[in-house]
Scaffold this motif. Sequence first.
Motif, PDB file in Angstrom:
ATOM      1  N   ASP A 161      29.684  64.971  38.748  1.00 41.62           N
ATOM      2  CA  ASP A 161      30.888  65.545  38.147  1.00 41.62           C
ATOM      3  C   ASP A 161      32.003  64.512  38.044  1.00 41.62           C
ATOM      4  O   ASP A 161      32.791  64.537  37.089  1.00 41.62           O
ATOM      5  CB  ASP A 161      31.358  66.741  38.980  1.00 41.62           C
ATOM      6  N   LEU A 162      32.082  63.616  39.019  1.00 44.56           N
ATOM      7  CA  LEU A 162      33.069  62.536  38.974  1.00 44.56           C
ATOM      8  C   LEU A 162      32.427  61.267  39.535  1.00 44.56           C
ATOM      9  O   LEU A 162      31.834  61.293  40.625  1.00 44.56           O
ATOM     10  CB  LEU A 162      34.324  62.897  39.768  1.00 44.56           C
ATOM     11  N   PHE A 163      32.542  60.197  38.787  1.00 47.10           N
ATOM     12  CA  PHE A 163      31.974  58.900  39.162  1.00 47.10           C
ATOM     13  C   PHE A 163      33.127  57.949  39.440  1.00 47.10           C
ATOM     14  O   PHE A 163      33.801  57.476  38.522  1.00 47.10           O
ATOM     15  CB  PHE A 163      31.102  58.387  38.022  1.00 47.10           C
ATOM     16  N   LEU A 164      33.388  57.694  40.711  1.00 44.79           N
ATOM     17  CA  LEU A 164      34.460  56.808  41.151  1.00 44.79           C
ATOM     18  C   LEU A 164      33.858  55.415  41.277  1.00 44.79           C
ATOM     19  O   LEU A 164      33.225  55.083  42.282  1.00 44.79           O
ATOM     20  CB  LEU A 164      35.020  57.313  42.481  1.00 44.79           C
ATOM     21  N   CYS A 165      34.053  54.620  40.243  1.00 43.13           N
ATOM     22  CA  CYS A 165      33.277  53.384  40.083  1.00 43.13           C
ATOM     23  C   CYS A 165      34.166  52.157  40.138  1.00 43.13           C
ATOM     24  O   CYS A 165      35.171  52.069  39.426  1.00 43.13           O
ATOM     25  CB  CYS A 165      32.554  53.434  38.740  1.00 43.13           C
ATOM     26  N   GLU A 166      33.776  51.211  40.957  1.00 41.86           N
ATOM     27  CA  GLU A 166      34.542  49.969  41.036  1.00 41.86           C
ATOM     28  C   GLU A 166      34.470  49.210  39.721  1.00 41.86           C
ATOM     29  O   GLU A 166      33.477  49.266  38.997  1.00 41.86           O
ATOM     30  CB  GLU A 166      34.028  49.123  42.196  1.00 41.86           C
ATOM     31  N   CYS A 167      35.566  48.501  39.410  1.00 39.06           N
ATOM     32  CA  CYS A 167      35.669  47.761  38.149  1.00 39.06           C
ATOM     33  C   CYS A 167      36.629  46.604  38.385  1.00 39.06           C
ATOM     34  O   CYS A 167      37.772  46.631  37.943  1.00 39.06           O
ATOM     35  CB  CYS A 167      36.155  48.687  37.037  1.00 39.06           C
ATOM     36  N   ASN A 168      36.154  45.570  39.038  1.00 39.59           N
ATOM     37  CA  ASN A 168      37.020  44.499  39.505  1.00 39.59           C
ATOM     38  C   ASN A 168      37.158  43.336  38.519  1.00 39.59           C
ATOM     39  O   ASN A 168      37.952  42.433  38.748  1.00 39.59           O
ATOM     40  CB  ASN A 168      36.487  43.985  40.852  1.00 39.59           C
ATOM     41  N   PHE A 169      36.379  43.386  37.419  1.00 36.94           N
ATOM     42  CA  PHE A 169      36.400  42.286  36.453  1.00 36.94           C
ATOM     43  C   PHE A 169      36.402  42.831  35.020  1.00 36.94           C
ATOM     44  O   PHE A 169      35.908  43.931  34.760  1.00 36.94           O
ATOM     45  CB  PHE A 169      35.176  41.379  36.636  1.00 36.94           C
ATOM     46  N   TYR A 170      36.945  42.038  34.119  1.00 34.28           N
ATOM     47  CA  TYR A 170      36.923  42.366  32.694  1.00 34.28           C
ATOM     48  C   TYR A 170      35.542  42.024  32.102  1.00 34.28           C
ATOM     49  O   TYR A 170      34.750  41.295  32.711  1.00 34.28           O
ATOM     50  CB  TYR A 170      38.032  41.622  31.965  1.00 34.28           C
ATOM     51  N   GLY A 171      35.295  42.546  30.915  1.00 33.39           N
ATOM     52  CA  GLY A 171      33.966  42.477  30.340  1.00 33.39           C
ATOM     53  C   GLY A 171      33.449  41.082  30.063  1.00 33.39           C
ATOM     54  O   GLY A 171      32.233  40.866  30.029  1.00 33.39           O
ATOM     55  N   ASP A 172      34.339  40.121  29.838  1.00 29.56           N
ATOM     56  CA  ASP A 172      33.903  38.762  29.548  1.00 29.56           C
ATOM     57  C   ASP A 172      33.730  37.928  30.808  1.00 29.56           C
ATOM     58  O   ASP A 172      33.548  36.714  30.746  1.00 29.56           O
ATOM     59  CB  ASP A 172      34.881  38.073  28.597  1.00 29.56           C
ATOM     60  N   MET A 173      33.778  38.589  31.973  1.00 29.49           N
ATOM     61  CA  MET A 173      33.664  37.892  33.257  1.00 29.49           C
ATOM     62  C   MET A 173      32.419  38.376  33.998  1.00 29.49           C
ATOM     63  O   MET A 173      32.026  39.541  33.871  1.00 29.49           O
ATOM     64  CB  MET A 173      34.912  38.152  34.110  1.00 29.49           C
ATOM     65  N   ASP A 174      31.820  37.487  34.761  1.00 34.46           N
ATOM     66  CA  ASP A 174      30.645  37.828  35.563  1.00 34.46           C
ATOM     67  C   ASP A 174      31.077  37.967  37.020  1.00 34.46           C
ATOM     68  O   ASP A 174      31.376  36.973  37.674  1.00 34.46           O
ATOM     69  CB  ASP A 174      29.574  36.752  35.414  1.00 34.46           C
ATOM     70  N   GLY A 175      31.128  39.194  37.513  1.00 31.15           N
ATOM     71  CA  GLY A 175      31.546  39.436  38.891  1.00 31.15           C
ATOM     72  C   GLY A 175      30.405  39.532  39.863  1.00 31.15           C
ATOM     73  O   GLY A 175      30.632  39.756  41.065  1.00 31.15           O
TER      74      GLY A 175
END
Length: 244
Positions: A170-184
Motif C-alpha cells: 500500500d505504501l513503499f517508503l523507498c530510499e532515493c539518495n542519488f539522481y538518475g545519472d549517478m551510480d549509488g
Amino acid sequence: MKLTVIGHWGGYPKRNEASSGYLLEEQGFNLLIDCGSGVLSYLQNHIEAYDLDAAILSHYHPDHTADIGVLQHALLIQKYLRGNDKTLPFYAHNEDKKGFESLTYKDLMKGMEYDPAASLEVGPFSISFLKTRHPVPCYAMKIEAGGKTLVYTADSAYQESFIPFAKEADLFLCECNFYGDMDGSGAGHMNSFDSGRAAGEAGVKKLVLTHLPHYGDLNTLKEEAGTLYNGEIILAEKDLQFII
C-alpha cells in the motif's frame, strides 16, 4: 496505520530537520522506525518519548542511530519527572554486537534481537525482513497491520528481491539518495531510476522517496522515478503523514 515522517535526510540532517526516523501508529500503539540525528526533537511534535511502545532499527549507521543515546536520557529524565517505569523494547539485529549492546540502558530500554529469517510480532504489527545491499548489515522491513502493508527499504543499492518483497504494498517508503545519472550502488544506495523501477515492477500503490540527497532539485527525483512508475510519487518531508 498512520505513518509520520520524522526525518528523511541521508547521511546527516539539513538545518532544522532530521535524518532517518518514522513514527508508525496503529490501535494506539506507537512504533519508532530508526532513530537518526534530530529525531527525538521532532518526534516531540507528535508524541512524547515516554509514549513510545517499541522501536526498531534497520542498521547501525549514525544517520539511523544518532539519537538513541538522547532518547535513553529522555526516558531517564521522564522517569524522575513522571514516575514512568516502563521498559522500551528496541528491536534490532545482532550482527553488530557492540551496537546491539548499546541499545540496553538501565531498566529503561532493552535491546531485543530480531531474527531476520522469521516474522516478528510487535503490538499490532507483523514485521518481516529482507537483507539489503549496504556496506553494513541492514534490513528492509515489511510491516503489516489491519490488512494494509508498508514496505521500508532502509538503505540499499537496487536488488531484484525488492520486487516480490514489496509486491502490491500500500505504501513503499523507498530510499532515493542519488539522481538518475549517478551510480549509488558502490555506496549501497539507489538512484531515482532504481526507486521507480522497484516501485513499478512491484506494483505498489504509492511511492514515497526518502533518505534524500542534500543537493540538486529534489523534484527531479520524482520526475525520473516517474519514468518507470506511473503511480503517485511523493517526496518525504518532515511531519508529513499518511494513512495507510
